[in-house]
Each structure stands twice: as C-alpha cells, then as structure tokens.
Design a protein around this motif. Structure first.
Motif, mmCIF file in Angstrom:
data_model
loop_
_atom_site.group_PDB
_atom_site.id
_atom_site.type_symbol
_atom_site.label_atom_id
_atom_site.label_comp_id
_atom_site.label_asym_id
_atom_site.label_seq_id
_atom_site.Cartn_x
_atom_site.Cartn_y
_atom_site.Cartn_z
ATOM 1 N N GLN B 158 0.822 -1.220 0.000
ATOM 2 C CA GLN B 158 0.000 0.000 0.000
ATOM 3 C C GLN B 158 0.854 1.268 0.000
ATOM 4 N N ALA B 159 2.167 1.109 0.009
ATOM 5 C CA ALA B 159 3.030 2.287 0.119
ATOM 6 C C ALA B 159 2.921 3.172 -1.115
ATOM 7 N N THR B 160 3.025 4.483 -0.866
ATOM 8 C CA THR B 160 3.025 5.426 -1.991
ATOM 9 C C THR B 160 4.420 6.023 -2.180
ATOM 10 N N ALA B 161 5.130 6.211 -1.070
ATOM 11 C CA ALA B 161 6.467 6.817 -1.162
ATOM 12 C C ALA B 161 7.389 6.146 -0.153
ATOM 13 N N PRO B 162 7.927 4.980 -0.520
ATOM 14 C CA PRO B 162 8.778 4.251 0.437
ATOM 15 C C PRO B 162 9.916 5.120 0.970
ATOM 16 N N GLU B 163 10.162 5.019 2.265
ATOM 17 C CA GLU B 163 11.212 5.813 2.910
ATOM 18 C C GLU B 163 12.488 4.977 2.965
ATOM 19 N N THR B 164 13.508 5.433 2.262
ATOM 20 C CA THR B 164 14.737 4.625 2.159
ATOM 21 C C THR B 164 15.456 4.471 3.496
ATOM 22 N N PRO B 190 2.983 2.089 5.922
ATOM 23 C CA PRO B 190 3.298 1.318 4.708
ATOM 24 C C PRO B 190 4.597 1.797 4.042
ATOM 25 N N ASP B 191 4.854 3.115 4.079
ATOM 26 C CA ASP B 191 6.066 3.648 3.458
ATOM 27 C C ASP B 191 7.319 3.217 4.219
ATOM 28 N N VAL B 192 7.193 3.138 5.548
ATOM 29 C CA VAL B 192 8.333 2.675 6.357
ATOM 30 C C VAL B 192 8.632 1.220 6.009
ATOM 31 N N ILE B 193 7.578 0.431 5.992
ATOM 32 C CA ILE B 193 7.765 -1.014 5.740
ATOM 33 C C ILE B 193 8.330 -1.231 4.336
#
Lengths: 382, 270, 433
Positions: B158-164, B190-193
C-alpha cells in the motif's frame, strides 16, 4: 538569509548531471579524452598538458546503494571505492578513457586493480605516492612522473613537452591561488560561504577543465565581494578526516547553528594549497610540490605534521570544535584517532568523532551525537 | 516408501515426509528451550498428518544449524546429515527444475546458490556478518510498528512513497526507522515497511550478484512468504521470481529428496 | 575477561615449552611437529631473554629483511605473528587485547594483528622493544608503527617501495632503503654491520628458499604427505627465523620426513579426498581447523599463498651483493607481492593451484584486511575461470577466535565440500589422478 551564489549555481550546472556532466559531454564531443584519478598524487598538470581532462572519480550528493559492487570488492572495505565501483557498474563512468592510480592507500590500489581486471580502460597507469617526505621520495616520485608522461604521450601524436607541462602548472597554480583566497575569506568572523558551498566549489575544481574553473572562480570571488555576503552562525566548525563529496553531510552539520569554516580534507584545503614552483624545471617542480609541497596528509607514515597542521588550522580559523569524520575501514584515519584527540584536548579544542559510510546521510545516531556536541560547544562559549 | 527430511533451524524445526514425488505431510515448530523436544514433536506431527508411524520411515536426512546436536535425540534409524546449501538447492530444484539461482532468506541468515542444469550446487555465498539481509530486520520492524510479521508484506504494497533505509547494520537501521516513526508528521507505516523491504532486497540483490547475473531466480525460506520482499527483489530482477508454495519448507524438502535418493540406492539400512 | 587473559612473553615461552613437550606424547603426528613447536619456542625464548643478554629488540612488520637483523644480532618480534603464536597456546589473549585496543578508540575495522599489539602495548604486556621496523610491503596498517612509536617513545624506521615492484628503478630504490635501514640500526645499536655476517645470513636464507621449493615438490605429490600439524612450519621458518641455521635445520628435517613419507606412500590422511589451497592465510584464528578438515572431510591443505615462491626463485644473483639479492627477492616471493597489483597475485594463485592440483580454495576474509577484501574476488574469479577451482570465502578475523562461530564455519565447510564432490571439474581431476 543569503541569496544563493549565482556563480556557484553555474559551477553546479556545469558539473551536472553527475558524473557525465554537460561539460564532459562537450569535451568528449570534440574527440578529446577524459582521464580519471582518485587521490591527489596524480598530477593533473601532466594530464592537462596532454590535452586531456583530468576528472576525479568519486561519489556525489546522492547516496549510492550497493547493488552488485560487493561481488567485486567485498564489503569489509572503504565505502568510497565501493561507491566508485558501483557507479561504474551502473554505467556512470563509461565516459572515462583512462584511470590513473597513485597507490595512495590499500583501497586506491584495489579499486584500480578491480577496474583493470573487470573493465579495462584504454589507458591505465599506476604511480606511487611516497609515504615518506624526503629527497629520496621526491626522486622516486619524479621517476614515476617521467614514466607517466612518456606513457601518456603514447596516447597522442607527440611527446608531452616540458613547456606544455610548465603551462599547465601555471593554469593549475592559478586555480589553487583562487581557491586559497576563498579559504582566507572563511577566516572572517562571518565567512562569506558555508562549508557546504565551499565543498561544492572544491568539487567543481576537480570536475571541470581548469581554465573554465578559474574563470568561474574569479567570478565567484567577485560576486562574494559585491554582495557582501555573510554567514551568521553561532559556532565555527572544522571538518577533518576522509574526503567527503556529499555536501549534504556538511550541510546537515550546519543546520545546527554552525558553519564549517575550514577542513583538512585532501579534496578541500590541500587541493587549494600552495603553488608549484615555476622557477624549477617543470617535472621536478611537480614532484617537489606533490611530495613535499602540501601539508602532511593521512597517508604519510609520520603523522606528526598532520596533527600539527590540524591544530594550527583550528587555531587560525578560530574553530569552536572539530568534527572528525572517518569513513569506516579507513586505516590511516583510524590510527590517528587516539593522538588527535589527545593533542586537540591539549589545545583545548573539543573533537566529535563520527564513523560514516561514504556518501550516505548521517543516521539518527550521528545526528543525536552532533546535537549533543553542539550543545556542549554552546555551553563552553556561554 | 516414505522418507523424511528434517530442517533444524535456529528458530524453528521443519519436517517434510516424502513418498516418491508426493509430499505426505509437513510440520513446523518454533525452536524453544529444548531443540530436541521441538524436533521430535515436529516429526510426530508430520507423521500424524501423513498417517504413518516412525517405523514407516525408510530413510532420513537432517540439515540446518542444529542438525549436529539434535539428530541423536530424534531416534530415527539411519539418519544422515547434508549441508544446508545442498538441501536448499535440491528442494528448490525439485519444485522448479528451471531454477538456476536460488536465494534463501531465513530468520537470521541468507544464502544464494547457483545451480547447474541438473540441480547441482555450482557455487554459493552466504550473507555477511550483519543480519540486515534476513528476516531479523523484519522481526524488529514488526515489533517496532506493532504489525504482525505476516501482515508486513500486504501492508508494504500500500506504500506510496517508500522511505529509504540506508543503514547496512541492523542496529543503525533500527535507529533510522525510529526516526521515521517519530518524525513530524510521521512517515506512513506502509512507506516505512516498504523502505525496509527495499533495503533488505538491495542487500540480497548484492549478494546474488556475487554468483553472476541470475537468470531464473527462485526465492525460498520463510521470508519468501512476504509479498513486499518478493516485489522489491523483482524490481531488481526485472521479471517475476519463482516462488514455491510453502517456501519455508524448501530446505526440509531438499533433505527429504536426499533421503529418497539414499533409500533408492539402498544405502539406508535400519 | 581481565588482564590475566593476556599473554606475556614469559608465559608464551613457558607454554610453548610445555606444548613442545606435550606434542611428543601425541600419537600419530608427524615427527617434525616437535621441531615446529621447538622452533616457535626458540623464537619466543630469544625474545624473552634478549634484554638480559644485552641485545636490542626490534618489533617489526611483515616482509622485512630479517637477515639484516640476524647479522646485527638484533632480536626480531614479528608483530603479526605475536597474535598467531599466542593463539597456539592461549586463545583468550587476543580477544582481550582487542577489547583493550577498542577502549582506546582504535576502530575495530583495522587489522587485528595491529590491534592486538595496540592493546598489549597499552597495558605494558608487549615484549620490551627498542625500535619499530616496518615497510610498505604489506598494507596501510604499518602507519601504526610510527604512531605507536610516538606514543610510547620508541624510535621507528620504515622502508618503502613502489606498489609496482617490477622495474629496475623500483628495485634500486628498494635496495637503497635497505641501506637506510642499516644506517638506522647502526645508529641505534652503536654497532657497525659486519657485511660478511650479512652474506652468511643471506646465504642461509637462500638455503631456506631452496628447501622450500623442494618441500613444495613433495607436497605437490598426490597424496600429499604434509599433515596439518606441520603445515605452518614453512611460513614460520620463512617469516620468523629467516637467516638462521635453526630454520635451515628445521626445514631440512621437515623435507627429509616428507621425502620419507612420499617414498613410503604415506599421505596426510588415509584417504585424501580433497586438496585445499589457502588463498591468503591459513586459519590462524583456529589452530585446530585444518586438522579437523583432514579428519572430517579428508581435506588436506596443500598450498598457502603467503609462503609461495615464484618459479625457481633464484634470487641469489651475486653472493657479494647481499642487499641487491634481498631487494630482488621481493619480486620472487608472491607473499611479498600481495602489495602489488591484484592481477599478479591472482595469476600466481592460478599457477599454484595447478602445481598443487588443488580442488578448492579457501579465502579467509579477515574483517580488518581491506586490501585482501579488494583482492579476493579477482582471485576467486581467476581460479574458477582458469582451473575450475571454486573458492569458499569465510568471513573471519585473522587472529580473533571469537569473531566467527566454529559451527558456522563447519556448516560452510560442509556445503563447500559437498559442492566440490559433486562438481565436474573435481570428478575429472580425480579421474585423471
């Protein structure tokens, strides 16, 4: 808030995109060659005299993820060279026509060998940067330079003559002189540029044709004078240790109400240091300059001079604290840590030691420690 | 003729009972205080599923970290041991004979294996010292975000902007993830995961590269059940991964295949 | 863990003496294993008694012209091997010393040979040293000699040579560095070098090379007669006691025993199943590992790159020019040429794999050795490409036993030997043997 420097913008534009910039593309379009170098004991003057563009192989402001580089260079190595190799694997350094190593350190040597084995370029050469600073070393290095000049000459129609080397020395000396002026300006109570901006200037010097850089540098100094720019920050810092090319790493320190006024990096202050002696025969002049002419650096076995230099610069630039950033696996920097801390303590200058991965933004741990360090500096000042 | 493969991992024991090409039963139990007890129980459970008794097993092969200390306690006749790499390779090949590179990602370690066309191990590498390219980081993230491990995959999709996550070290990665959660505003879960998945996948991809460019890449081990990891690795590969059903059993299956081979060659004698 | 874990010179000497006695009682070992222990013991004994005998002690780095020290009666302490030798008799010393080193701020990512020295120096447990001697011929860590020399008030001298040693200019320069070393030693000791004595120690050293090459021929035999308990003997003689009659005597005895074993068809193990080459160093961190490999897998160690010689290695060009000979020798010992372009080392590895008919290579990837970590993949690829020899890379610490678990290493060895056995190249090699 200071307005961004127009000339610095132009320097950044001219060196973008990284690394195969518009400038490099234009250069190659005229049929001329680009020769890569990693550490600053490869005399760019000789490459310049050959009519080629010397280009420092390094990373830049974007962190580079290891995706395959560690198949060629195991991960218990310096992240600087793994970054360079990853960029090569990603095709970013495809424009290089050659690579010259100066055997500065274990990693420089191995990066060169890996490049030679897996992606041999048309021109590949090794010099040896002496670990001792004496006449014998100058003599040894001069021999290497003569061979380098001869071999590089074989990539063109004629032997690179002394007069062309002398001319290149003048061009590079001019660049050093101009960069040195900027360093001098940073001694002011309110320096005209941040450390991040100054690092961008240093990077541009190693990525542009030196004549072009000199022009831009003159414009930059002029712009600084005209605008009367001043950076007003509470604390003055010095950054020492491994070469950094991700200016965000420096900018991150400067968000803590601090300005980096000086460094001790090979790609920074040493790159701008002194002048090659134009009274001597040019090749000998280069040998003397590169072996003896710059402040003692980390690869010299006798680090007394390096520690002394750091202390002196810290005092001349009136720094409140020193950030010692070391890329993990750097042996040279690693062995200096203990005595550095002791000597700086004797001078009353606090040091913050950070372990970094080259090119990667500081993690949470680093930020917390930097903040604590800045608070400590503040309470000392107060 | 039924045979059994037993994978004695540091976190769980997995058992597969095979008869010819048919898997009759399988069981998995968390390794607790006494690894021997869990191992015996896992074998019993697999036997129960298969409707068999211990005496029906004609050959057995054990593998995994705890194979050496535990096998004596299992009291199964003619138990032989095989290396983890061989069992992973054999189990993967059994499921997908077209696989040429196998990436095994377990609870605290990972391994990449290159196979020949006939399923022999040609080369293998394992993860380096830090456990960042394994399930260990996922366990940490699950705890920190209070999201069950099995939901990490679907949530990351569900992520929209994954956080590297740039850290290569589990300890520092933990610190980074903490900073994402406490950012203002916080990075969406979701972006963290998804960022963590990408980091793990990048490390795994780097490891796989050491064996050369993978053609048919198979993913197995417990972490292969995570759809987010699968997607992140496929982003590097540029095509679909081969993922067997019940990928956590591949090593035990490989051990069972070796047991079958032993039985057929008549080297298993009670 | 405490200071009691740290080994002192005296304790090392005592324990080696006991080990030398003890090994006589262990059945089934090669006879030379006694001589091996005795040579180690003699080495440490010299160091322990040096000061009372009024001798100067030089702690030195790798690939040094020890022949010069011997000629000047200077007792050498090879810093790297201090950790190796202490592991033979007291495994807990190294991790404790490393912990002390870490507490002073020295990073864990630099070479633990040096960190061990750093830690022991910090608490005064390093052998009493008059000067540090070192050379470029290894890696960046030699900078530590000057640094530690400054810290502890110990004079130091470093010799350097170009990274590419195969030119006459490089050799001339390197030879001159030997002269500068002698000048330093003469100044420090107040004694002049007796060049006749140097010629003698160099002659003895050359004799060692000759015997090494004879031993190589015997070890290359299938089955190999060299068992793990004596395998380290060659490197020991070369790096610790080069230029001495003791080393010549030991290697002569070893050679004779190997010859006898070959004549009688005695191999290291009853059934030699695998022949292993060590791409860099042998597992110093686990002195029992090679023996374990022999026993469990029938895997016999046949080659270690650090102790190799190039071709016929006739480095004695002129008996009256000892320094010229020593300088030239550098080009002929691939162990020395680890400080040289990787491709040369890799090509030598391939040559050795063929000579010793290796089935597999093991590369011990020392965590703190970034120069080898940058070299390992090229060697791995060359070995596979040119002679079908795969490599197992073991992440380890060169002397810290606690860095990697034995269980983990055994699991890797299991997989590696299984893979080898199933490989075509191995089977073809066996079919031809």
């Amino acid at each position: 808030m200071n307005a961004p420097l127009q000339t610095l913008n132009e320097m950044q534009r001219a060196t973008s995109p990284f690394p195969e910039s518009v400038t490099v593309k234009d250069w190659k379009a005229t049929g001329r060659k680009v020769i890569g170098w990693v550490n600053p004991y490869v005399p760019e003057e000789i490459i310049h005299a050959a009519g080629m563009l010397p280009f420092q192989v390094a990373g830049d402001n974007e962190p580079v993820q290891m995706q395959g580089a560690e198949a060629y260079i195991y991960s218990n190595t310096c992240s600087y060279i793994r970054t360079c190799w990853q960029l090569q694997l990603d095709g970013k350094y495809g424009f290089l026509d050659g690579l010259v190593s100066c055997s500065f350190c274990d990693q420089d040597k191995r990066l060169y060998s890996v490049w030679e084995y897996y992606k041999k370029l048309p021109y590949m050469d090794i010099l040896y940067a002496p670990r001792k600073r004496d006449e014998e070393a100058v003599h040894l290095y001069l021999g290497d330079l003569e061979d380098f000049r001869d071999r590089l000459s074989q990539c063109r129609l004629s032997r690179i003559p002394d007069r062309d080397v002398a001319n290149s020395i003048r061009v590079y000396n001019r660049g050093r002189e101009l960069m040195h002026r900027l360093y001098e300006l940073r001694k002011r109570d309110r320096p005209p540029v941040t450390g991040a901006e100054a690092l961008e200037v240093s990077k541009a010097a190693a990525r542009l044709p030196r004549e072009r850089f000199n022009e831009l540098m003159e414009q930059l100094l002029d712009e600084i004078q005209r605008t009367g720019r001043q950076i007003k920050k509470a604390r003055r810092l010095m950054v020492i240790g491994s070469d950094l090319h991700n200016t965000n790493q420096v900018a991150a320190l400067e968000t803590l109400d601090a300005v980096v006024v000086v460094d001790e990096m090979n790609c920074g202050i040493r790159y701008a240091w002194g002048q090659v002696d134009t009274q001597l025969p040019p090749m000998e002049a280069l040998a003397r300059y590169y072996v003896l002419g710059r402040p003692v650096d980390m690869h010299t076995w006798n680090s007394d001079g390096r520690l002394e230099f750091i202390g002196e610069m810290a005092e001349q630039y009136k720094v409140d604290g020193i950030i010692s950033e070391i890329v993990r696996f750097c042996t040279y920097n690693g062995w200096d840590k203990f005595d550095l801390k002791k000597q700086m303590a004797q001078r009353g200058i606090p040091i913050l030691e950070l372990d970094l991965e080259y090119g990667h933004p500081a993690g949470a741990q680093v930020k917390i420690r930097a903040e604590a360090f800045m608070e400590m500096l503040e309470s000392r000042a107060g | 003729m039924a045979v059994v493969g037993i994978d004695l991992g540091s976190q769980s024991t997995k058992v597969v009972i095979l008869d010819g090409d048919v898997i009759l039963g399988g069981a998995s139990l968390q390794t607790g205080e006494s690894a021997e007890t869990e191992a015996r129980m896992a074998v019993q459970e697999a036997l129960r599923q298969a409707g068999l008794k211990r005496e029906d097993l004609k050959a057995a092969v054990a593998t995994g970290t705890l194979a050496v200390p535990v096998t004596a306690a299992l009291n199964i006749a003619a138990l032989k041991q095989r290396s983890a790499a061989s069992c992973i390779a054999t189990g993967a090949y059994f499921r997908f004979p077209q696989a040429r590179t196998v990436l095994y990602v377990g609870a605290d370690s990972s391994m990449a294996i290159r196979l020949s066309a006939d399923g022999q191990v040609e080369d293998s590498v394992k993860n380096e010292r830090c456990a960042v390219s394994s399930g260990a980081l996922l366990d940490i993230v699950s705890r920190m975000l209070e999201v069950p491990v099995e939901e990490l995959g679907p949530m990351s999709l569900q992520a929209t902007a994954p956080e590297t996550v740039s850290s290569r070290c589990v300890v520092f990665a933990e610190g980074e993830i903490l900073s994402f959660i406490h950012r203002d505003p916080p990075v969406p879960v979701p972006d963290v995961i998804a960022g963590v998945h990408q980091s793990i996948a990048a490390g795994l991809w780097g490891m796989v590269q050491k064996l050369g460019v993978p053609s048919e890449l198979l993913l197995c081990g417990g972490v292969a059940r995570n759809a987010g990891i699968v997607k992140a690795i496929e982003a590097h590969l540029g095509k679909a991964l081969l993922v067997p059903a019940q990928p956590q059993y591949v090593r035990a299956l490989g051990a069972a295949v070796f047991a079958r081979q032993m039985e057929r060659e008549g080297v298993a004698s009670c | 863990m405490s200071d009691a874990s740290l080994i002192t010179t005296e304790e090392l000497a005592t324990r080696l003496k006991m080990a030398a006695e003890g090994i006589k009682k262990v059945p089934g070992l090669m006879k030379s294993s006694v001589g091996y222990m005795e040579l180690l013991q003699k080495y440490v004994e010299r160091i322990a008694t040096a000061k009372e005998k009024g001798k100067f002690v030089a702690t030195h780095g790798t690939q040094q012209p020890i022949e010069i020290y011997e000629a000047m009666d200077v007792v050498g302490v090879f810093n790297e091997f201090w950790g190796v030798v202490s592991d033979v008799v007291k495994l807990e010393s190294v991790p404790e010393a490393l912990s002390i080193s870490a507490s002073t701020g020295t990073p864990g990512e630099v070479c633990s040979f040096f960190r061990n020295m750093d830690g022991l120096l910090h608490v005064g447990k390093w052998p009493r040293t008059d000067f540090f001697l070192y050379a470029t011929s290894s890696c960046d860590n030699v900078k530590a000699f000057h640094t530690l020399g400054r810290r502890y008030g110990i004079a130091s001298f470093g010799m350097e040579r170009p990274h590419y040693p195969f030119t006459s200019r490089a050799l001339d320069f390197w030879k001159n560095e030997h002269k500068r070393l002698i000048a330093f030693l003469e100044e420090q000791t107040g004694k002049k070098l007796d060049y006749d004595r140097l010629k003698e120690t160099v002659r003895l050293s050359y004799r060692l090379t000759e015997i090494c090459l004879e031993i190589d021929k015997l070890v290359a035999h299938v089955p190999s007669p060299m068992s793990s308990e004596c395998f380290g003997g060659v490197l020991l003689a070369l790096r610790l006691m080069c230029g001495t009659q003791d080393a010549v005597d030991f290697l002569t005895g070893l050679r004779d025993e190997l010859q006898e074993r070959v004549d009688n068809g005695i191999g290291a193990v009853k059934e030699e199943r695998f022949r292993v080459m060590w791409s860099s160093f042998t597992p110093f961190f686990d002195p029992k590992l090679m023996g374990f490999m022999q026993q469990k897998y029938g895997a016999v160690s046949v080659c270690e790159m650090l102790a190799r010689w190039r071709g016929e290695s006739k480095w004695m060009l002129d008996p009256d020019d000892p320094l010229g000979n020593l300088a030239y020798r550098t080009q002929l010992a691939p162990g020395n040429c680890q400080y040289a372009p990787s491709i040369d080392w890799a090509e030598n590895s391939v040559a050795q794999a063929r000579i010793f008919t290796a089935d597999g290579a093991i590369f011990n990837n020392n965590w703190g050795c970034k120069q080898a970590a940058g070299l390992g993949p090229i060697v791995r690829d060359e070995l596979l490409r040119h002679c079908g020899v795969p490599t197992l890379t073991i992440a380890c610490d060169v002397i810290d036993n606690t860095f990697t678990s034995r269980a983990d290493i055994e699991a890797q060895l299991d997989g590696f030997f299984e893979m080898l056995e199933g490989s075509k190249a191995y089977q073809e090699r066996r079919a031809h043997a």
